[in-house]
Structures are given as structure tokens and as C-alpha cells.
Design an enzyme around this catalytic site. Structure first.
Site, PDB file in Angstrom:
ATOM      1  N   SER A 226     -43.733 123.279 -38.737  1.00  0.00           N
ATOM      2  CA  SER A 226     -44.584 124.188 -37.977  1.00  0.00           C
ATOM      3  C   SER A 226     -44.494 123.828 -36.506  1.00  0.00           C
ATOM      4  O   SER A 226     -44.306 122.654 -36.151  1.00  0.00           O
ATOM      5  CB  SER A 226     -46.040 124.074 -38.429  1.00  0.00           C
TER       6      SER A 226
ATOM      7  N   TYR B  35     -53.115 118.708 -40.468  1.00  0.00           N
ATOM      8  CA  TYR B  35     -52.045 119.657 -40.751  1.00  0.00           C
ATOM      9  C   TYR B  35     -50.869 119.426 -39.800  1.00  0.00           C
ATOM     10  O   TYR B  35     -49.712 119.345 -40.229  1.00  0.00           O
ATOM     11  CB  TYR B  35     -52.568 121.081 -40.604  1.00  0.00           C
TER      12      TYR B  35
END
Length: 279
Positions: free
Chosen positions: A149, A162
Site C-alpha cells: 500500500s 496497517y
């Protein structure tokens, strides 16, 4: 965990195993590889949605699709997917897509929530890559696509756990590139920015409060251009590729300076007054 062979056709083609394949990025990767002629192994928890996807892809492309219903945070079910990767010589591509996030801040996340994010985003992903990599090396061929990401590069976004897991995925991919690339194994990290997937709603985000996001089809199609070009790191939303090249070059320029026997002057000089005071 259940396995369903959805066709009696002999598996003579190469296959792609896609995790998180029931929706979003994983489902689009399954669609695109099917259209490239790959048979598929779909892995996710939602059997009904995978079955619907499999039926459509069989009808539209004629590929063989196998469904493995599995929760990759369950050690036993994860082990069965690992075994499939170790033993199924038709699988030549692993798409490590399954992941989870949380909308709450670090101090509001329970230890169990933190552990779940780490378990799925890093431990399961790494174990699957570890299961298949030795076979790929023996064959001198194979590809591992790890979905990281853009958050991995932006701690300012506040998605601490995350983002940390996605930074792990990026580093893992770069490390595997250096270890396995010369042995015929291609490893790619894909760094999506905000994308229109269900991960946001599942994580508790207010969709109305989020900025506009890239469509999943556009994200995967761009990532596959990077795949075909054999990029190690693909950032579909980054308009100027030279920004990444400059970033990576700056990182590499520091490497020779890490292995020094003395601390940098800025630390040694700052500590001298304290040394004199204690003497």
C-alpha cells in the site's frame, strides 16, 4: 476449509493462486489472469461469492477454477493453502492480496485487533510466499505479487499498524527480489493508494468522509502493466516515476555509510560535554 474442483478438465495450463479473491482487487486479478489463459485457485472466506466468480469466469474464458475456502488467520486453514502451493506444480503465480485494516487509532485498537491485522497482512502473506518460493526456485520460474500500500510510505496518515504491515510487505518484496530474482523468480510489490474496495467499510470507515478513490479495475490493470514490465515496485497512482527513483536512489546512497566503526560526528561531539562532566 473446503476444496471444490469446479471442472473435470485436466489442469494442463499454468495457474494463478489469488488470496482475498471473493471481491475487490483479488477478484479483478482473478478475472484478468483468467482472460490471459491462466487456470485459477481462488482463496477467501466467502465461498458463495467465489463460486459466483468462478462460474462467470468458467463461462466467459473456459479456464479451470478451484475454490479453497479459507480463513488465513486460522493456522490450520492457512497450512492447507501452504500445502497446495508447495505441491501444485501448475501454480506459477501467487497473488498475495488478502488483507485487513482498522479505522480506529492505535490506542483505540485492542490487542486482538492489532494481532489480526499483523496475522493476515504479514504472517499469512509471508508463509504463503515461503511455501511456494522453493518450488519456484527449483523450476527457475514463477511470480509472486504482494499487495502492499502507498500507506507504507506515509506514516503521517495515522494508519500505524496497517501501514507498518504494508511497509513490511514492501521490504519483504524488495528483499525477495534480491534473493530470488537471479534464480528466475519475479517478485512485485503493488502499492495502491485509496481504491474503491470493501476493505474500507469492513474496517469501519465512513465512506462519505473519504476522498475520491481509484476504481479497482484501473488499479489492477495498471499493476499488470508493471507486472509485464517486471517492475519490483509498482505505484499505480504515482504520476512521476522519477519521484520513486529519486527516493530509492537516496536510500541506496546511504548504504555505504551505515557500516561505520565510529558514531557520526553529530553524536560524538554532542556527547563530549557529558563525558567531561562525568570524568
Amino acid at each position: 476449509m473446503s476444496s471444490i474442483n469446479v471442472s473435470s478438465k485436466n489442469m494442463t495450463h499454468k495457474s494463478a493462486l489469488v488470496t482475498g479473491a471473493s471481491s475487490g482487487i483479488g477478484a479483478v486479478y482473478a478475472d484478468r489472469f483468467a482472460k490471459r489463459g491462466y487456470d485459477l485457485v481462488l482463496v477467501a472466506r466467502d465461498h458463495a461469492r467465489m463460486e459466483a466468480l468462478a462460474e462467470r469466469l468458467r463461462r466467459e474464458t473456459g479456464v479451470v477454477v478451484d475454490i479453497l475456502q479459507a480463513d488465513l488467520t486460522d493456522a490450520g486453514e492457512l497450512a492447507q493453502v501452504e500445502e497446495r502451493l508447495r505441491t501444485d506444480t501448475h501454480i506459477s503465480i501467487l497473488v498475495n492480496n488478502a488483507g485487513v485494516s482498522a479505522a480506529s487509532s492505535f490506542i483505540d485498537q485492542s490487542p486482538d485487533e492489532v494481532a489480526k491485522i499483523i496475522s493476515l497482512n504479514t504472517i499469512a502473506l509471508t508463509r504463503l510466499a515461503s511455501a511456494v518460493a522453493p518450488r519456484f526456485v527449483r523450476a527457475g520460474d514463477g511470480a509472486i505479487i504482494n499487495i502492499s500500500s502507498a500507506v507504507a510510505l506515509v506514516p503521517e496518515f495515522g494508519l500505524t499498524v496497517y501501514g507498518a504491515t504494508k511497509a513490511f510487505v514492501l521490504f519483504l518484496t524488495q528483499g525477495l527480489h534480491f534473493e530470488l530474482g537471479s534464480k528466475g523468480v519475479y517478485v512485485q510489490a503493488v502499492l495502491p493508494a485509496s481504491t474503491q474496495t470493501e476493505i474500507w467499510e469492513r474496517s469501519g470507515w465512513d465512506m462519505n468522509a473519504l476522498p475520491p478513490a481509484m476504481k479497482v479495475d484501473e488499479l489492477v490493470d495498471a499493476a499488470l502493466v508493471g507486472f509485464d514490465r517486471r517492475e519490483t515496485v509498482t505505484i499505480p497512482s504515482l504520476l512521476d516515476a522519477e519521484q520513486w527513483n529519486t527516493f530509492d536512489a537516496a536510500r541506496q546512497s546511504m548504504i555505504p555509510n551505515f557500516n561505520q566503526v565510529d558514531a557520526a560526528d553529530r553524536y560524538r561531539l554532542a556527547s563530549k560535554p557529558y563525558v567531561r562532566q562525568l570524568s
